[in-house]
Write a protein that holds these residues in place. Structure first.
Motif, short mmCIF file in Angstrom:
data_model
loop_
_atom_site.label_atom_id
_atom_site.label_comp_id
_atom_site.label_asym_id
_atom_site.label_seq_id
_atom_site.Cartn_x
_atom_site.Cartn_y
_atom_site.Cartn_z
N GLN A 4 0.82 -1.20 0.00
CA GLN A 4 0.00 0.00 0.00
C GLN A 4 0.86 1.25 0.00
N HIS A 6 0.70 5.01 1.06
CA HIS A 6 -0.07 5.94 1.90
C HIS A 6 -0.01 7.32 1.25
N ALA A 10 -6.12 13.68 -0.17
CA ALA A 10 -7.41 14.29 0.17
C ALA A 10 -7.21 15.55 1.01
N ARG A 20 -11.92 16.80 -6.98
CA ARG A 20 -11.37 15.60 -7.62
C ARG A 20 -11.42 15.74 -9.13
N GLY A 35 -10.30 9.40 -6.31
CA GLY A 35 -10.97 8.90 -5.12
C GLY A 35 -10.41 7.58 -4.65
N TYR A 36 -10.14 6.66 -5.58
CA TYR A 36 -9.54 5.37 -5.22
C TYR A 36 -8.18 5.56 -4.56
N GLU A 38 -7.11 8.29 -2.95
CA GLU A 38 -7.31 8.91 -1.64
C GLU A 38 -7.73 7.90 -0.58
N ARG A 39 -8.56 6.94 -0.96
CA ARG A 39 -9.04 5.93 -0.01
C ARG A 39 -8.08 4.76 0.16
N GLU A 41 -7.37 2.54 -2.09
CA GLU A 41 -7.86 1.38 -2.84
C GLU A 41 -7.06 1.14 -4.12
#
Length: 82
Positions: A4, A6, A10, A20, A35-36, A38-39, A41
């Motif tokens: 991942q 980090h 956002a 966005r 968005g993906y 930022e989360r 994902e």
């Protein structure tokens, strides 16, 4: 298996009042991709991470890291990591 990445995307985007959609258009990505990212994902490619950093005029390591970011209050007020 992918590690991942980090990010503080956002937070920086909100601070700079950038939507966005606007960021996505500026860096040649889809707004859902932002968005993906930022989360957490989706990990951005190096090319996309560099384009995002350039858009905000920040070093890429200010936005993305392999390690979790310390809370900003810790960084601003100098709390030491344990």
């Amino acid at each position: 298996m992918s590690e991942q990445v980090h990010n503080r995307l956002a937070m920086v985007r909100a601070e700079r009042k950038v939507s966005r959609q606007h960021l996505a258009e500026a860096v040649g990505a889809h707004y859902q991709t932002i968005g993906y990212i930022e989360r957490g994902e989706y990990n951005p490619s190096l090319h996309l991470a560099l384009r995002i950093a350039a858009f905000f005029r920040l070093p890429v390591e200010a936005l993305f890291s392999l390690e979790p970011f310390r809370p900003l209050t810790d960084e601003v007020y100098g709390r030491k990591q344990t």
